[in-house]
Design an enzyme around this catalytic site. Structure first.
Site, PDB file in Angstrom:
ATOM      1  N   CYS A 189       0.851  29.651  -3.036  1.00 42.56           N
ATOM      2  CA  CYS A 189       0.331  30.365  -4.297  1.00 42.56           C
ATOM      3  C   CYS A 189       1.687  30.417  -5.407  1.00 42.56           C
ATOM      4  CB  CYS A 189      -0.720  31.982  -4.691  1.00 42.56           C
ATOM      5  SG  CYS A 189       0.211  33.194  -3.397  1.00 42.56           S
ATOM      6  N   GLU A 217      -5.139  38.692  -3.535  1.00 34.68           N
ATOM      7  CA  GLU A 217      -4.263  37.593  -4.085  1.00 34.68           C
ATOM      8  C   GLU A 217      -4.434  36.337  -4.648  1.00 34.68           C
ATOM      9  OE1 GLU A 217      -1.151  38.167  -5.200  1.00 34.68           O
ATOM     10  OE2 GLU A 217      -1.171  40.893  -4.482  1.00 34.68           O
ATOM     11  N   ASN A 274      -2.400  28.906   3.996  1.00 28.92           N
ATOM     12  CA  ASN A 274      -1.127  28.341   3.720  1.00 28.92           C
ATOM     13  C   ASN A 274      -0.061  28.700   4.139  1.00 28.92           C
ATOM     14  OD1 ASN A 274      -1.470  30.121   2.135  1.00 28.92           O
ATOM     15  ND2 ASN A 274      -0.690  29.765   0.137  1.00 28.92           N
ATOM     16  N   GLU A 277       1.773  44.346  -2.916  1.00 26.90           N
ATOM     17  CA  GLU A 277       1.133  43.889  -1.029  1.00 26.90           C
ATOM     18  C   GLU A 277       2.401  44.351  -1.089  1.00 26.90           C
ATOM     19  OE1 GLU A 277      -0.681  42.281   0.866  1.00 26.90           O
ATOM     20  OE2 GLU A 277      -1.396  40.525  -0.169  1.00 26.90           O
TER      21      GLU A 277
END
Ligand code: ADP
Length: 474
Positions: free
Chosen positions: A277, A243, A146, A454
């Site tokens: 997400c 993630e 994505n 991150e």
């Protein structure tokens, strides 16, 4: 369940054939899958390159990462167009994502120079204590489709900045874009073997997560796959950063600015066809504003232009592939059974044969429904009605996930309280839940994430180990 759409030929005979989701007659590329021996060779090359790259001066690392950033920015139009053709997000989003990847490389280039340690007074006389940061070794980078440039960029740039080398396994759906990114790293002067591209699907990912020569794996993707990757990393004693999914709430209170609320909901729920997400999938709306919000939202949602990703008029491109289309249409059916017909959600037949769906809104739902508990990852949002701020806060936090959340309100009191009480890694006020800066931490709670954050300087926690030295000087 929905009728399974026919899939164009995507893989077979050791080849992956990628098609344009806006036009499945357009073949983007054909790629030979890396064999198991090839995966081992890639890991071996990264292991060999590790010593010299870890010992390179921060200036050498800065120069390579900074040049990679410059090249990505200079070529953002070309790479962004390829990205949109391959993944289906709009051209503006594809170009914007590539620019951002360039900025990420430039920021992380600076991190190579800024890395510091600590010098701490010892509790023992005559002893000095130093805490140094060292790279962890070979990092496995497993990424989804994505954000095919941005997610690999923030993982690879951070890994390299702190002196690690990389085995990079992008999603099999975005190999053209991933190959361009890999090529640019070479052009920027990255030494041979420092980043190695592996072409494959789940098996290749498993080989990386299970390899004893890999020190850590950073993964972005679905929760189920992430948990499997995590288990394998734990069993083989490596660091892991995951993630995963989200089921993000956007709360809209009675005192919200209606235009801001509707804009935040539309952008958060439907841009990138909802395949983020951080997408706002649960709209938690207070009773006093609900009718006005719904009318305005539905009116503006119907005006949103779904179309070919490369058409400049398009606001929502197709979903990424036939599996995604299938998954989303299955959830639309589940939603119909749970909450009645949604507004929108039709499969659209346009000039080109692609995976187009009108954005969908279920207007009367309950937080216990599957459509409010499971990640759909498509252009689908729900409205959950509430009577008070307190109820909204409870519903927003009643989820297994905890990636991002948002609130639209003009009340300082409720905005402040929501920022404090929201059980999510990212909280937005009067903004969509999706859309993040690149130099600040990103990650969530619950089933959304595992391991250190991150992005930005916080990424040092995953990509380095501390070493504490004690020196007695007499
Ligand atoms: P999606 O299919 O929606 O992209 P996944 O979580 O399945 O989400 O995939 C994310 C990444 O993980 C992709 O690069 C994919 O090829 C890889 N992958 C899939 N299955 C596994 C697995 N069992 N172990 C390691 N990586 C995997």
């Amino acid at each position: 369940m929905s009728e399974r759409p026919t899939s164009p030929h995507r893989s077979g005979n050791g080849m992956i054939v990628n098609v344009n989701p806006s036009d499945i007659s357009d073949i983007v590329g054909r790629y030979a899958m890396t064999t198991p021996a090839g995966v081992e060779a890639a890991i071996g090359a990264a292991a060999e390159a590790f010593g010299p790259w870890a010992d390179a001066t921060p200036q050498e690392r800065f120069d390579v990462l900074d040049r990679a950033g410059t090249l990505l920015i200079e070529r953002s139009r070309e790479i962004g167009t390829l990205l949109s053709r391959e993944e289906g997000k709009t051209l503006a989003e594809g170009v914007g994502e590539t620019m951002r990847a360039g900025h990420i490389f430039k920021f992380m280039a600076g991190e190579a120079l800024r890395t510091t340690g600590d010098h701490i007074a010892s509790t023992r006389p005559g002893v000095q204590v130093d805490v140094a940061r060292e790279p962890i070794g070979v990092v496995g980078v497993i990424t989804p489709w994505n954000f095919p440039v941005m997610i690999p960029a923030f993982k690879i740039a951070a890994a390299l900045a702190y002196g690690n080398t990389v085995v990079f396994k992008p999603s099999e759906l975005v190999l053209a874009t991933a190959s361009r990114l890999h090529q640019i790293l070479g052009e920027a002067g990255l030494p041979e073997g420092a980043v190695n591209l592996v072409v494959g699907a789940g098996e290749a990912g498993k080989a990386i997560a299970g390899s004893s020569r890999i020190a850590g794996v950073t993964f972005t993707g679905s929760t189920a796959t992430g948990q499997a990757v995590g288990a394998l990393c734990f069993a083989t004693g490596k660091k892991v950063q995951l993630e995963m999914g989200g089921k993000n709430a956007l709360v809209i209170l009675d005192d919200a600015d209606l235009d801001i609320a509707v804009r935040s909901a539309l952008e958060g729920s439907f841009l990138s066809a909802g395949q983020r997400c951080t997408a706002s999938s649960r709209l938690i709306v207070q009773s006093g504003i609900r009718k006005r919000f719904e009318e305005e939202m539905i009116g503006r949602m119907k005006e949103m232009r779904v179309g070919h990703a490369l058409d400049p008029q398009t606001q929502i491109g197709p979903v990424a592939d036939d599996r995604q289309l299938c998954k989303v249409t299955d959830y639309l059916e589940i939603g119909r059974q749970e909450a009645g017909r949604p507004v929108g959600g039709e499969r659209l037949r346009l000039e080109t044969d692609g995976y187009f769906l009108a954005p969908a809104l279920f207007t009367d739902t309950d937080n216990r429904m599957r459509i409010n508990r499971e990640e759909i990852f498509g252009p689908v949002a729900t409205i959950i009605g509430v009577d008070s701020y307190e109820e909204a806060e409870e519903v927003a936090n009643d989820t297994d996930y905890g990636l991002s959340s948002g609130i639209c309100t003009t009340s300082l009191k409720y905005a402040t309280r929501f920022r404090k009480k929201s059980r999510a890694g990212t909280v937005s006020v009067n903004m969509p839940t999706a859309g993040i800066d690149y130099h600040v931490p990103f990650g969530g709670r619950g089933k959304s994430s595992y391991g250190p954050r991150e992005q930005g300087r916080y990424s040092i926690e995953f990509y380095t180990e501390t070493k504490t030295s004690y020196v007695y000087s007499g």
